[in-house]
Design an enzyme around this catalytic site. Structure first.
Site, PDB file in Angstrom:
ATOM      1  N   LYS A 280       0.298   3.462  -2.918  1.00  0.00           N
ATOM      2  CA  LYS A 280      -0.855   4.370  -3.037  1.00  0.00           C
ATOM      3  C   LYS A 280      -0.419   5.842  -3.028  1.00  0.00           C
ATOM      4  O   LYS A 280      -1.107   6.712  -3.562  1.00  0.00           O
ATOM      5  CB  LYS A 280      -1.864   4.082  -1.919  1.00  0.00           C
ATOM      6  CG  LYS A 280      -2.486   2.683  -2.057  1.00  0.00           C
ATOM      7  CD  LYS A 280      -3.280   2.252  -0.826  1.00  0.00           C
ATOM      8  CE  LYS A 280      -3.816   0.825  -0.993  1.00  0.00           C
ATOM      9  NZ  LYS A 280      -4.454   0.305   0.237  1.00  0.00           N
TER      10      LYS A 280
ATOM     11  N   TYR B 112      -4.186  -2.283  -9.919  1.00  0.00           N
ATOM     12  CA  TYR B 112      -4.024  -2.203  -8.461  1.00  0.00           C
ATOM     13  C   TYR B 112      -3.109  -3.326  -7.941  1.00  0.00           C
ATOM     14  O   TYR B 112      -2.197  -3.073  -7.141  1.00  0.00           O
ATOM     15  CB  TYR B 112      -5.410  -2.269  -7.793  1.00  0.00           C
ATOM     16  CG  TYR B 112      -5.319  -2.315  -6.294  1.00  0.00           C
ATOM     17  CD1 TYR B 112      -4.982  -1.179  -5.555  1.00  0.00           C
ATOM     18  CD2 TYR B 112      -5.512  -3.513  -5.598  1.00  0.00           C
ATOM     19  CE1 TYR B 112      -4.857  -1.232  -4.180  1.00  0.00           C
ATOM     20  CE2 TYR B 112      -5.401  -3.567  -4.222  1.00  0.00           C
ATOM     21  CZ  TYR B 112      -5.064  -2.425  -3.521  1.00  0.00           C
ATOM     22  OH  TYR B 112      -4.933  -2.481  -2.162  1.00  0.00           O
TER      23      TYR B 112
ATOM     24  N   VAL C 291       1.278  -3.838   3.710  1.00  0.00           N
ATOM     25  CA  VAL C 291       1.286  -5.138   4.397  1.00  0.00           C
ATOM     26  C   VAL C 291       2.535  -5.970   4.098  1.00  0.00           C
ATOM     27  O   VAL C 291       2.693  -7.055   4.644  1.00  0.00           O
ATOM     28  CB  VAL C 291       0.006  -5.978   4.118  1.00  0.00           C
ATOM     29  CG1 VAL C 291      -1.203  -5.385   4.803  1.00  0.00           C
ATOM     30  CG2 VAL C 291      -0.214  -6.193   2.640  1.00  0.00           C
TER      31      VAL C 291
ATOM     32  N   TYR D 216      -4.409   3.630   8.282  1.00  0.00           N
ATOM     33  CA  TYR D 216      -5.763   3.078   8.475  1.00  0.00           C
ATOM     34  C   TYR D 216      -6.314   3.362   9.868  1.00  0.00           C
ATOM     35  O   TYR D 216      -6.223   4.477  10.352  1.00  0.00           O
ATOM     36  CB  TYR D 216      -5.762   1.564   8.159  1.00  0.00           C
ATOM     37  CG  TYR D 216      -4.952   1.272   6.939  1.00  0.00           C
ATOM     38  CD1 TYR D 216      -5.375   1.743   5.699  1.00  0.00           C
ATOM     39  CD2 TYR D 216      -3.729   0.610   7.009  1.00  0.00           C
ATOM     40  CE1 TYR D 216      -4.623   1.534   4.563  1.00  0.00           C
ATOM     41  CE2 TYR D 216      -2.976   0.392   5.875  1.00  0.00           C
ATOM     42  CZ  TYR D 216      -3.428   0.857   4.656  1.00  0.00           C
ATOM     43  OH  TYR D 216      -2.676   0.655   3.549  1.00  0.00           O
TER      44      TYR D 216
ATOM     45  N   SER E  62       0.795  -1.233   0.000  1.00  0.00           N
ATOM     46  CA  SER E  62       0.000   0.000   0.000  1.00  0.00           C
ATOM     47  C   SER E  62       0.823   1.278   0.000  1.00  0.00           C
ATOM     48  O   SER E  62       0.255   2.361  -0.164  1.00  0.00           O
ATOM     49  CB  SER E  62      -0.947   0.013   1.193  1.00  0.00           C
ATOM     50  OG  SER E  62      -2.006  -0.869   0.941  1.00  0.00           O
TER      51      SER E  62
HETATM   52  N1  GLN Z   1      -2.334  -5.433  -1.795  1.00  0.00           N
HETATM   53  C1  GLN Z   1      -2.823  -5.303  -0.464  1.00  0.00           C
HETATM   54  C2  GLN Z   1      -4.304  -5.533  -0.431  1.00  0.00           C
HETATM   55  O1  GLN Z   1      -4.947  -5.135  -1.333  1.00  0.00           O
HETATM   56  C3  GLN Z   1      -2.486  -3.947   0.043  1.00  0.00           C
HETATM   57  C4  GLN Z   1      -2.964  -3.698   1.458  1.00  0.00           C
HETATM   58  C5  GLN Z   1      -1.969  -2.979   2.309  1.00  0.00           C
HETATM   59  O2  GLN Z   1      -0.770  -2.953   2.047  1.00  0.00           O
HETATM   60  N2  GLN Z   1      -2.428  -2.446   3.407  1.00  0.00           N
HETATM   61  O3  GLN Z   1      -4.849  -6.093   0.458  1.00  0.00           O
END
Ligand code: GLN
Length: 318
Positions: free
Chosen positions: A80, A202, A272, A254, A77
């Site tokens: 992003k 994505y 993650v 988050y 993420s």
């Molecule tokens: N690719 C992961 C997902 O879509 C990204 C989530 C993350 O890094 N928080 O669940």
């Protein structure tokens, strides 16, 4: 250019101490396994990298990195930040903000609960639904979003950055939750592109593979009013760079964003894969990495390393 009094206090020894103290924490938390390829990463890895804006006069490399700072991991993420940057560069801001909010969600990164109630409009661009929507916006802008993303991060990192296709395939094979988010947004008419194509963008963006050193260097423009100190190029205008930092502080980690602001006090964006990027405007960009995550999906040891580094060096923005 920043005053370097604070950044001068950040030396290799300080970083090494912070990493060593975090060592025992790598036994806690869980490595993400809902994306099978991520579960293969050794949980004992720890890295910390700091990139001052003015570089390091004694070295050709602008980044100070310790531990596994040169080991590549899945940025997940953290990507992003870069896709939002691309959307802002393409001047799709006005259209974008009709379709994605700018509020914290207070929910886990992959939550679906608010999305039905709020008619397919995600709370912000950093939760999964919001980032999938940004991918839709980029796909609709006509060019090749992954090609543009790879060239942007490669330029910013000063290295050839690539998508790890194994991780991307693993995500695509198990991305049921992300598919649900995307189809729900499609049903409301907020997501307009072909759903599987948007998801493909994505999954690929999340599967970029980078080191902590490269991520710290690549995000310096956010600490520097949008200008990449390596090239002097304006990646974003200063207002948009500031806006990304504001969104990171509110939503980059988050449902732990409030605790991050309270405990650490700088804008952060996690993934993650265990990476966390932290921005200290006018001073440094930081990347911490350790694969095991806490219950909110943020790197447990990474979070502790950031807290310790920021408190010992006085880098909090507050
Ligand atoms: N690719 C992961 C997902 O879509 C990204 C989530 C993350 O890094 N928080 O669940």
């Amino acid at each position: 250019m920043p005053s370097n009094e604070t950044t001068e206090r950040i030396d290799r020894q300080l970083l090494q101490e912070v990493v060593e103290r975090a060592g025992p924490l790598t036994a806690d938390g869980e490595v993400a396994d809902y994306i099978p390829a991520l579960a293969e990463v050794a949980r004992d890895r720890l890295a910390l990298a700091v990139a001052p804006l003015a570089g390091r006069p004694e070295s050709a490399d602008p980044v100070l990195a310790v531990g596994a700072g040169d080991e590549a991991f899945s940025i997940q993420s953290i990507s992003k930040i870069f896709t939002l940057t691309l959307a802002m560069q393409r001047n799709v801001g006005a259209r974008l903000w009709d379709r994605v909010g700018r509020e914290p969600s207070g929910d886990p990164f992959n939550s679906i609960v608010l999305l039905e109630r709020e008619e397919g409009v995600p709370r912000n661009p950093f939760i999964n639904a919001g980032a999938i929507l940004v991918a839709d916006v980029l796909a609709g802008a006509g060019d090749d979003p992954i090609g543009a993303l790879v060239s942007l991060v490669s330029e910013l990192a000063g290295a050839d950055i690539a998508v790890d296709e194994r991780v991307a395939a693993s995500e695509a094979a198990t991305g049921y939750r992300n598919r649900s988010l995307a189809y729900l947004m499609r049903s409301f008419g907020n997501l307009v592109g072909e759903v599987e194509h948007v998801l493909d963008i994505y999954f690929q963006q999340c599967s970029l593979s980078m080191t902590a050193r490269q991520l710290a260097r690549a995000t310096r423009y956010l600490a520097n009013d949008g200008i990449d100190p390596s090239t002097g190029r304006a990646v974003l205008d200063p207002l948009d760079a500031r806006r990304i930092n504001a969104l990171m502080l509110m939503a980059g980690t988050y449902d732990a964003a409030g605790a991050f602001a309270y405990e650490i006090g700088i804008p952060c964006k996690s993934g993650v894969g265990g990476g966390i990027v932290g921005i200290v405007p006018d001073q440094v960009s930081i990347c911490a990495w350790s694969p095991a995550l806490d219950q909110t999906g943020n790197s447990l040891a990474g979070r502790a390393m950031l807290a310790s580094l920021v408190s010992r060096s006085g880098l909090s923005v507050f």
